[in-house]
Design an enzyme around this catalytic site. Structure first.
Site, PDB file in Angstrom:
ATOM      1  N   LEU A  75     -14.007 -11.244  -2.459  1.00 51.05           N
ATOM      2  CA  LEU A  75     -13.554 -10.126  -3.300  1.00 51.05           C
ATOM      3  C   LEU A  75     -12.046  -9.905  -3.181  1.00 51.05           C
ATOM      4  O   LEU A  75     -11.495  -9.921  -2.084  1.00 51.05           O
ATOM      5  CB  LEU A  75     -14.296  -8.852  -2.871  1.00 51.05           C
ATOM      6  CG  LEU A  75     -13.899  -7.520  -3.511  1.00 51.05           C
ATOM      7  CD1 LEU A  75     -15.128  -6.614  -3.649  1.00 51.05           C
ATOM      8  CD2 LEU A  75     -12.805  -6.792  -2.733  1.00 51.05           C
ATOM      9  N   LEU A  76     -11.415  -9.703  -4.321  1.00 51.71           N
ATOM     10  CA  LEU A  76      -9.999  -9.316  -4.372  1.00 51.71           C
ATOM     11  C   LEU A  76      -9.932  -7.874  -4.851  1.00 51.71           C
ATOM     12  O   LEU A  76     -10.670  -7.497  -5.759  1.00 51.71           O
ATOM     13  CB  LEU A  76      -9.271 -10.260  -5.323  1.00 51.71           C
ATOM     14  CG  LEU A  76      -7.880  -9.909  -5.884  1.00 51.71           C
ATOM     15  CD1 LEU A  76      -7.124 -11.219  -6.204  1.00 51.71           C
ATOM     16  CD2 LEU A  76      -7.935  -9.049  -7.142  1.00 51.71           C
ATOM     17  N   ASN A  77      -9.077  -7.065  -4.215  1.00 50.97           N
ATOM     18  CA  ASN A  77      -8.732  -5.788  -4.867  1.00 50.97           C
ATOM     19  C   ASN A  77      -7.221  -5.602  -4.937  1.00 50.97           C
ATOM     20  O   ASN A  77      -6.571  -6.501  -5.505  1.00 50.97           O
ATOM     21  CB  ASN A  77      -9.556  -4.605  -4.358  1.00 50.97           C
ATOM     22  CG  ASN A  77      -9.516  -4.307  -2.890  1.00 50.97           C
ATOM     23  OD1 ASN A  77      -9.832  -5.152  -2.065  1.00 50.97           O
ATOM     24  ND2 ASN A  77      -9.158  -3.097  -2.531  1.00 50.97           N
ATOM     25  N   ASP A  78      -6.666  -4.546  -4.414  1.00 52.64           N
ATOM     26  CA  ASP A  78      -5.301  -4.144  -4.770  1.00 52.64           C
ATOM     27  C   ASP A  78      -4.217  -5.215  -4.582  1.00 52.64           C
ATOM     28  O   ASP A  78      -4.228  -5.956  -3.593  1.00 52.64           O
ATOM     29  CB  ASP A  78      -4.847  -2.975  -3.885  1.00 52.64           C
ATOM     30  CG  ASP A  78      -5.887  -1.890  -3.761  1.00 52.64           C
ATOM     31  OD1 ASP A  78      -6.897  -1.949  -4.459  1.00 52.64           O
ATOM     32  OD2 ASP A  78      -5.673  -0.997  -2.924  1.00 52.64           O
TER      33      ASP A  78
ATOM     34  N   GLN B  82      -5.355  -7.475  -1.350  1.00 51.84           N
ATOM     35  CA  GLN B  82      -6.517  -7.103  -0.541  1.00 51.84           C
ATOM     36  C   GLN B  82      -7.596  -8.152  -0.750  1.00 51.84           C
ATOM     37  O   GLN B  82      -8.039  -8.396  -1.883  1.00 51.84           O
ATOM     38  CB  GLN B  82      -7.038  -5.725  -0.982  1.00 51.84           C
ATOM     39  CG  GLN B  82      -6.176  -4.570  -0.525  1.00 51.84           C
ATOM     40  CD  GLN B  82      -6.296  -4.341   0.975  1.00 51.84           C
ATOM     41  OE1 GLN B  82      -7.291  -3.813   1.437  1.00 51.84           O
ATOM     42  NE2 GLN B  82      -5.280  -4.727   1.724  1.00 51.84           N
TER      43      GLN B  82
ATOM     44  N   SER C 254      -4.162  -1.553   2.091  1.00 54.56           N
ATOM     45  CA  SER C 254      -3.042  -1.759   1.172  1.00 54.56           C
ATOM     46  C   SER C 254      -1.702  -1.275   1.720  1.00 54.56           C
ATOM     47  O   SER C 254      -1.650  -0.379   2.563  1.00 54.56           O
ATOM     48  CB  SER C 254      -3.319  -1.061  -0.146  1.00 54.56           C
ATOM     49  OG  SER C 254      -4.271  -1.805  -0.852  1.00 54.56           O
TER      50      SER C 254
ATOM     51  N   ARG D 203      -3.372   6.566   3.600  1.00 55.97           N
ATOM     52  CA  ARG D 203      -3.183   5.113   3.522  1.00 55.97           C
ATOM     53  C   ARG D 203      -2.273   4.681   2.375  1.00 55.97           C
ATOM     54  O   ARG D 203      -1.884   5.456   1.541  1.00 55.97           O
ATOM     55  CB  ARG D 203      -4.545   4.426   3.393  1.00 55.97           C
ATOM     56  CG  ARG D 203      -5.388   4.884   2.233  1.00 55.97           C
ATOM     57  CD  ARG D 203      -6.706   4.085   2.144  1.00 55.97           C
ATOM     58  NE  ARG D 203      -7.629   4.674   1.206  1.00 55.97           N
ATOM     59  CZ  ARG D 203      -8.582   5.551   1.527  1.00 55.97           C
ATOM     60  NH1 ARG D 203      -8.761   5.924   2.778  1.00 55.97           N
ATOM     61  NH2 ARG D 203      -9.366   6.065   0.593  1.00 55.97           N
ATOM     62  N   ASP D 204      -2.009   3.377   2.360  1.00 55.79           N
ATOM     63  CA  ASP D 204      -1.304   2.682   1.275  1.00 55.79           C
ATOM     64  C   ASP D 204       0.192   3.015   1.224  1.00 55.79           C
ATOM     65  O   ASP D 204       0.712   3.452   0.189  1.00 55.79           O
ATOM     66  CB  ASP D 204      -1.963   2.969  -0.098  1.00 55.79           C
ATOM     67  CG  ASP D 204      -3.480   2.838  -0.061  1.00 55.79           C
ATOM     68  OD1 ASP D 204      -3.978   2.071   0.789  1.00 55.79           O
ATOM     69  OD2 ASP D 204      -4.162   3.498  -0.868  1.00 55.79           O
TER      70      ASP D 204
ATOM     71  N   GLU E 104      -4.767   7.631  -4.000  1.00 56.36           N
ATOM     72  CA  GLU E 104      -4.560   6.326  -3.379  1.00 56.36           C
ATOM     73  C   GLU E 104      -3.339   5.632  -3.980  1.00 56.36           C
ATOM     74  O   GLU E 104      -2.933   5.913  -5.105  1.00 56.36           O
ATOM     75  CB  GLU E 104      -5.806   5.437  -3.564  1.00 56.36           C
ATOM     76  CG  GLU E 104      -7.030   5.969  -2.832  1.00 56.36           C
ATOM     77  CD  GLU E 104      -8.207   4.985  -2.804  1.00 56.36           C
ATOM     78  OE1 GLU E 104      -8.884   4.913  -1.774  1.00 56.36           O
ATOM     79  OE2 GLU E 104      -8.445   4.308  -3.811  1.00 56.36           O
TER      80      GLU E 104
HETATM   81  C1  FRU Z   1      -7.743   1.122  -3.343  1.00 52.86           C
HETATM   82  C2  FRU Z   1      -8.086   1.078  -1.858  1.00 52.86           C
HETATM   83  C3  FRU Z   1      -6.924   1.523  -1.006  1.00 52.86           C
HETATM   84  C4  FRU Z   1      -7.197   0.847   0.293  1.00 52.86           C
HETATM   85  C5  FRU Z   1      -7.772  -0.481  -0.146  1.00 52.86           C
HETATM   86  C6  FRU Z   1      -8.822  -1.052   0.754  1.00 52.86           C
HETATM   87  O1  FRU Z   1      -8.529   0.268  -4.111  1.00 52.86           O
HETATM   88  O2  FRU Z   1      -9.234   1.858  -1.602  1.00 52.86           O
HETATM   89  O3  FRU Z   1      -6.785   2.928  -0.901  1.00 52.86           O
HETATM   90  O4  FRU Z   1      -6.057   0.681   1.054  1.00 52.86           O
HETATM   91  O5  FRU Z   1      -8.328  -0.250  -1.424  1.00 52.86           O
HETATM   92  O6  FRU Z   1      -9.166  -2.341   0.335  1.00 52.86           O
END
Ligand code: FRU
Length: 485
Positions: free
Chosen positions: A39-42, A58, A102, A160-161, A219
């Site tokens: 899985l890829l996210n941010d 991520q 992130s 976070r972030d 976020e």
């Molecule tokens: C946003 C988030 C961030 C967090 C990251 C975890 O999509 O929830 O707040 O740092 O993804 O993967």
């Protein structure tokens, strides 16, 4: 073997093991950034460093779900051809054991300073969060310095972030946060040396001001100058849907105003969503050596039927958006596809001058799986105009109501669902289709619709229809397959 080495090795094994099944997926995109497996996210740590663009992201290599995230790494000289580099960060240390979450990157003294959130959970699922620093001279190998910011008073561990920037001879950090009263907020910190950080206060939200009651968590904040404005992008959670607005599970948008670096305060206007489609979240920007403010976003939304995407059968999940350049025009942030995207065009354009008169029609050569369409000089008599991409999605303009609608067949249950926004004058459309994604740029980026959709793999037609008279010119290009090395 150290924990870090172990995690790396297992991730690379996972990549090798599922390479074949991932690559066989007909819904694998041709010119977007995806995870090699998992899985890829941010987007994270987006930076141009020594002439090369780096997009960290991520990444959960072990499953198509969330968990103890890594920072994956793509690099590129031209923002089009990308190399998948070695893993940048693994969640190996105690202060990040449940995820290197992130964060952002800034260059200082010839090094990348990467700030990210160390996510920690104990057996009772109690959370701790640390804002951590890691340094790199070559963009590949990172030297972890551990936590540099501990949770300030007044916030829960949903903190976070970090996004860091330099301004007026000092450094600032914005962090996405939740106050102990469970209000979404952006926290501001300041540093003279990028190492010692002082908490300055709540920049916005947290039960005060314009965003006093605006959800329970913000976020991925990002604050930067665009023209004469300061723009704060963030992704709030806990906003109720309202008419055509806030239809996704969580939102991503911005406020524009003036940030005063001396007092650490920010006067700004209303929240505006950045995108009107189904799948757009956690955008992050950087500025490059051409002075462009470039944005990538995650083409999905947390908790929004993530486990129902059909790509899961092929052991991968989610993609980045295309890179977009931001402009501030007539009081609004616009997103324009990056100039370089023209280099993806394969061969000559197919061109048509079209008059549709109460009819539906395919246009010669206007079809495909990975293509771009530029539709200009649009004019309509009345009624509606639409275009359908395969059997997966449909873009509609309702002339009387002045509303653009994007419909797609839900990948959860096949039922048609929609997203909408007002567009007073529809002049032009630029549409990027990439097997299972669509990105629509309306009137030079005044509005955008970004979405995944899953057409039957053998259906690559585009059908144009008009209930009355619609006129336009169209140019269409196939787009090259970008090798992700
Ligand atoms: C946003 C988030 C961030 C967090 C990251 C975890 O999509 O929830 O707040 O740092 O993804 O993967």
């Amino acid at each position: 073997m150290t924990r870090d080495e172990q995690l790396r090795q297992t991730a690379y094994e996972e990549m090798e093991k599922h390479k074949g099944v991932v690559e066989q997926d007909p819904y694998r995109l041709h010119y977007h950034l995806m995870p090699p497996v998992g899985l890829l996210n941010d987007p994270n740590g987006f930076i141009q460093f020594k002439g090369v663009y780096h997009l960290y992201y991520q990444w959960m290599p072990f499953k198509t779900g969330h968990g103890a995230k890594f920072w994956g790494h793509y690099s590129s000289r031209d923002l089009m051809n990308w190399t998948h580099e070695d893993i940048a960060l693994t969640p190996a240390e105690w202060y990040e054991k449940n995820g290197c979450y992130s964060g952002s990157a800034i260059e200082h003294d010839g090094k990348i300073y990467a700030y990210y959130t160390g996510n920690v959970k104990d057996e009772e699922r109690n959370r701790e969060s640390y804002q951590c620093l890691a340094l790199s001279e070559d963009s590949i190998h990172f030297d972890k310095k551990g936590p540099v910011v501990h949770l300030p008073e007044g916030f829960t561990a949903h903190f976070r972030d970090p996004k860091v920037w330099e301004q007026d001879g000092t450094y600032f950090m914005v962090v996405g946060a939740q106050t102990t009263e469970l209000k979404g907020a952006v926290a501001l910190l300041q540093s003279e040396d990028l190492l010692d950080w002082e908490y300055r206060g709540v920049l916005t939200g947290g039960g005060q001001g314009e965003l006093a009651n605006f959800g329970y968590m913000f976020e991925c904040p990002d604050l930067f100058k665009l023209g004469d404005q300061d723009i704060l992008i963030f992704s709030p959670q806990g906003i109720e849907a309202s008419g055509m607005k806030y239809q996704n599970v969580y939102q991503a948008g911005y406020v524009a105003g003036q940030f005063d670096s001396a007092t650490g305060t920010f006067k700004h206007g209303n929240f505006e969503e950045l995108d009107r489609g189904f799948d757009f979240y956690a955008p992050q920007t950087t500025v490059d050596d051409k002075g462009r403010r470039i944005l990538f976003a995650w083409m999905s939304v947390p908790d929004q039927n993530e486990q129902d995407h059909p790509t899961i059968e092929h052991k991968w999940l989610h993609t980045m958006t295309l890179p977009r350049e931001l402009k501030f025009v007539n009081g609004k942030v616009r997103q324009v596809p990056l100039e370089e995207l023209r280099d993806l065009r394969a061969g000559e354009a197919i061109e048509h001058k079209v008059i549709l008169d109460k009819e539906s029609r395919e246009l010669n050569g206007v079809n495909g799986k990975a293509f771009e369409m530029e539709i200009r000089d649009l004019s309509f008599s009345e009624g509606w105009f639409d275009l359908s991409i395969g059997d997966g999605c449909r873009l509609i303009y309702s002339v009387g109501e002045k509303i653009v609608t994007l419909e797609r067949k839900s990948y959860v249950n096949g039922v048609v669902e929609k997203r909408q926004c007002k567009v007073v004058n529809l002049d032009s459309l630029r549409v990027f289709v990439d097997t299972s994604s669509i990105e629509v740029f309306i009137n030079e980026g005044e509005e955008t619709f970004t979405s995944r959709f899953y057409p039957s793999p053998n259906n690559d037609t585009v059908l144009f229809r008009s209930s009355n008279q619609a006129r336009f010119t169209i140019r269409k290009w196939d787009l090259d397959h970008v090798n992700l090395k």
